[in-house]
Design an enzyme around this catalytic site. Structure first.
Site, short mmCIF file in Angstrom:
data_model
loop_
_atom_site.label_atom_id
_atom_site.label_comp_id
_atom_site.label_asym_id
_atom_site.label_seq_id
_atom_site.Cartn_x
_atom_site.Cartn_y
_atom_site.Cartn_z
N PRO A 151 -19.02 -17.26 -4.96
CA PRO A 151 -18.23 -18.35 -4.38
C PRO A 151 -17.36 -19.06 -5.43
O PRO A 151 -16.23 -19.43 -5.15
CB PRO A 151 -19.29 -19.29 -3.80
CG PRO A 151 -20.46 -18.40 -3.50
CD PRO A 151 -20.44 -17.32 -4.53
N GLU A 154 -1.68 -11.67 -9.80
CA GLU A 154 -1.50 -12.61 -10.92
C GLU A 154 -2.36 -12.16 -12.12
O GLU A 154 -1.91 -12.21 -13.27
CB GLU A 154 -1.90 -14.04 -10.50
CG GLU A 154 -0.95 -14.70 -9.49
CD GLU A 154 -1.07 -14.14 -8.07
OE1 GLU A 154 -2.12 -13.54 -7.73
OE2 GLU A 154 -0.10 -14.29 -7.30
N GLU A 212 -10.15 -6.36 -6.86
CA GLU A 212 -10.17 -5.73 -8.19
C GLU A 212 -9.09 -6.33 -9.10
O GLU A 212 -8.44 -5.62 -9.87
CB GLU A 212 -10.09 -4.21 -8.07
CG GLU A 212 -11.25 -3.69 -7.22
CD GLU A 212 -11.65 -2.27 -7.45
OE1 GLU A 212 -11.32 -1.71 -8.49
OE2 GLU A 212 -12.32 -1.73 -6.55
N GLY A 213 -8.92 -7.63 -8.98
CA GLY A 213 -7.94 -8.38 -9.77
C GLY A 213 -6.67 -8.60 -8.96
O GLY A 213 -6.01 -7.65 -8.56
N ARG A 218 13.36 7.95 18.20
CA ARG A 218 13.87 6.80 18.94
C ARG A 218 15.40 6.81 18.97
O ARG A 218 16.04 6.96 17.92
CB ARG A 218 13.38 5.51 18.26
CG ARG A 218 13.85 4.24 18.92
CD ARG A 218 13.20 4.02 20.25
NE ARG A 218 13.51 2.71 20.80
CZ ARG A 218 13.23 2.36 22.03
NH1 ARG A 218 12.61 3.21 22.86
NH2 ARG A 218 13.54 1.16 22.47
N ARG A 244 -8.89 -0.06 -10.78
CA ARG A 244 -7.49 -0.41 -10.46
C ARG A 244 -6.66 0.84 -10.16
O ARG A 244 -5.72 0.78 -9.36
CB ARG A 244 -6.89 -1.21 -11.61
CG ARG A 244 -7.43 -2.62 -11.56
CD ARG A 244 -7.17 -3.44 -12.78
NE ARG A 244 -7.93 -4.69 -12.62
CZ ARG A 244 -8.29 -5.48 -13.59
NH1 ARG A 244 -7.96 -5.20 -14.83
NH2 ARG A 244 -8.97 -6.58 -13.33
C1 FAD Z 1 -12.05 -7.63 1.51
C2 FAD Z 1 -12.52 -7.94 0.13
C3 FAD Z 1 -13.37 -7.06 -0.52
C4 FAD Z 1 -13.83 -7.38 -1.80
N1 FAD Z 1 -14.74 -6.53 -2.40
C5 FAD Z 1 -15.36 -6.94 -3.54
C6 FAD Z 1 -16.47 -6.20 -4.09
O1 FAD Z 1 -16.87 -5.15 -3.57
N2 FAD Z 1 -17.07 -6.68 -5.19
C7 FAD Z 1 -16.69 -7.84 -5.82
O2 FAD Z 1 -17.29 -8.22 -6.81
N3 FAD Z 1 -15.64 -8.56 -5.32
C8 FAD Z 1 -14.98 -8.15 -4.21
N4 FAD Z 1 -13.96 -8.88 -3.69
C9 FAD Z 1 -13.56 -10.14 -4.34
C10 FAD Z 1 -12.19 -10.10 -5.00
O3 FAD Z 1 -12.22 -9.30 -6.13
C11 FAD Z 1 -11.76 -11.54 -5.27
O4 FAD Z 1 -11.48 -12.14 -4.01
C12 FAD Z 1 -10.57 -11.62 -6.18
O5 FAD Z 1 -10.92 -11.22 -7.48
C13 FAD Z 1 -9.97 -13.03 -6.24
O6 FAD Z 1 -10.95 -14.00 -6.46
P1 FAD Z 1 -11.03 -15.31 -5.53
O7 FAD Z 1 -11.01 -14.83 -4.13
O8 FAD Z 1 -12.14 -16.13 -5.97
O9 FAD Z 1 -9.65 -16.04 -5.80
P2 FAD Z 1 -9.37 -17.12 -6.97
O10 FAD Z 1 -9.85 -16.57 -8.27
O11 FAD Z 1 -9.89 -18.44 -6.54
O12 FAD Z 1 -7.79 -17.14 -6.98
C14 FAD Z 1 -7.00 -17.91 -6.07
C15 FAD Z 1 -5.54 -17.74 -6.46
O13 FAD Z 1 -5.30 -18.25 -7.77
C16 FAD Z 1 -4.75 -17.25 -8.60
N5 FAD Z 1 -5.25 -17.43 -9.95
C17 FAD Z 1 -6.54 -17.56 -10.34
N6 FAD Z 1 -6.62 -17.72 -11.66
C18 FAD Z 1 -5.34 -17.69 -12.13
C19 FAD Z 1 -4.74 -17.80 -13.42
N7 FAD Z 1 -5.48 -17.93 -14.53
N8 FAD Z 1 -3.39 -17.73 -13.52
C20 FAD Z 1 -2.63 -17.55 -12.42
N9 FAD Z 1 -3.13 -17.44 -11.18
C21 FAD Z 1 -4.47 -17.51 -11.04
C22 FAD Z 1 -5.19 -15.94 -7.99
O14 FAD Z 1 -4.35 -14.87 -8.38
C23 FAD Z 1 -5.10 -16.26 -6.51
O15 FAD Z 1 -3.75 -16.14 -6.10
C24 FAD Z 1 -13.42 -8.56 -2.43
C25 FAD Z 1 -12.54 -9.44 -1.77
C26 FAD Z 1 -12.12 -9.16 -0.49
C27 FAD Z 1 -11.23 -10.15 0.20
#
Ligand code: FAD
Length: 380
Positions: A128, A367, A363-364, A268, A243
């Protein structure tokens, strides 16, 4: 420089294409609507060798290279990105991680079952409060001598509801910050390990994404991957390869939408001729084809570098950043080429459009890819 695929690569590509057409296309709309993916279909993907493409045959894998894996990802993603994300997590994160850094016992225990499609694996890094900032792990693995006691919550875990083994990152020594993180193999059914709610998602709806809860879960030390404190490095190393898989998924989503748009443009008719005869549509198709080809070259280059044991982190980040943007652009244009028909499920492009978005997030995020690329180009 040789841009041709070998005969072997072409065979891999065509068998994945055939599987996608015959096994994934039927029911893909229904699976997306119902947010389901039957275990029998996972098993079939195992039988095809898609679940452990690069794993050594002694553990039931295909013993193939990264380019083969990319070709499979591309073909499956053209039809069903929910299927391909399962393949991606299994291959890039779980199998690669176990094969590269796991003990002999861990490899023998988990890899053959994953390879056969008996169960999937899951990679559990996000929390979270720890997504992009993966160092701020709140899940703890307290060292109790011969075992750890695991407590915490993981979010967004792909294959979360169906896996047999979960690679869980957790903080053992907070004073050491990210060097105090470990990766533990946690088996389904271990007391105190609970699978939480399934997310109701925009795209890749067939794939299951869950919250996982760990409450005083006892994990033997023999389940740790690598040395004490290797967990964060493990996660970053596997994600570099991951990635490439997600870039290939984005490429496939774009290519699938483009192929549908190309076909539709010749069927079409408006104003007495096929819409492909209108220059506005021709230019859309030309732009789509060009972007896809550029993305393909980036993805294949990253795969080739990994296969040649060269550093590939920069290429992988570039491939993911660019291919995911192309997936967004091309799927939107594919809907435009279809007009109103593009907006309904029957024509598939609306699903591909929804599926594309996740490739800019997991996977990142894009940004984070830019931060990785900037660090490389600036030499930081
Ligand atoms: C469908 C789905 C499947 C997934 N599967 C997996 C899985 O199997 N295992 C796993 O571990 N995770 C998984 N994830 C998690 C996913 O990797 C994260 O959601 C993702 O890394 C982004 O983290 P966050 O959601 O907490 O966003 P945040 O980190 O809160 O980011 C919010 C926004 O702020 C931006 N941001 C954050 N920090 C910076 C910075 N320093 N500079 C500029 N911009 C920034 C981000 O790019 C984004 O736009 C999954 C997510 C989804 C939605």
């Amino acid at each position: 420089m040789n841009f041709d695929l070998t005969e072997e690569h072409r065979m891999v590509q065509s068998s994945a294409r055939e599987f996608a057409q015959t096994e994934l296309l039927p029911g893909v709309i229904e699976r997306d609507t119902a947010q389901e993916f039957p275990n029998e279909l996972v098993k079939k993907m195992g039988d095809q060798g898609f679940m452990a493409v690069m794993v050594d045959p002694q553990y039931g894998g295909g013993g193939m290279d990264t380019l083969s894996y990319v070709l499979i990802m591309e073909e499956l993603s053209k039809i069903d990105a929910s299927a391909s994300v399962m393949v991606s997590v299994n291959n890039s994160l779980v199998c690669y991680g176990l094969q590269e850094y796991g003990t002999e016992e861990q490899k023998q225990k988990y890899l053959p079952k994953i390879a056969a499609g008996d169960y999937t694996g899951a990679f559990c890094l996000s929390e979270p409060e720890a997504g992009s900032d993966a160092t701020s792990q709140q899940t703890t693995a307290v060292d109790k001598g011969d075992h750890y006691i695991l407590n915490g919550t993981k979010n967004w875990i792909t294959n979360g509801g169906r896996s047999g083994v979960y690679l869980v990152m957790a903080q053992t020594d907070r004073a050491k910050q990210h060097r105090g993180i470990n990766c533990l193999c946690v088996e389904r059914g271990t007391p105190g390990f609970q699978i939480g709610k399934k997310e109701d998602k925009l795209g890749i709806r067939g794939s299951d994404t869950h919250t996982l809860m760990f409450s005083d879960v006892k994990v033997p030390k023999s389940n740790r991957i690598g040395e004490d404190g290797f967990g964060f490095k493990f996660a970053m190393k596997t994600l570099d390869g991951g990635r490439i898989g997600i870039a290939a998924q984005a490429l496939g989503i774009a290519a699938g939408a483009y192929e549908l748009a190309l076909k539709y443009s010749k069927e079409r008719k408006t104003f007495g001729k096929e819409i492909a005869q209108h220059q506005a549509i021709q230019f859309k198709l030309a732009d789509m084809a060009t972007k896809i080809e550029a993305a393909r070259l980036l993805v294949y280059k990253a795969a080739a570098e990994k296969d040649a044991h060269l550093p590939y982190g920069l290429s992988a980040a570039m491939a993911k950043l660019y291919a995911s943007k192309v997936a967004m652009d091309v799927t939107a244009e594919a809907i435009q080429v279809h007009g109103g028909y593009g907006y309904v499920k029957e024509f598939h492009v609306e699903r591909l459009y929804r599926d594309a978005k996740i490739t800019e997030i997991y996977e990142g995020t894009s940004e984070i890819q830019r931060m990785v690329i900037a660090r490389h180009v600036l030499g930081m």
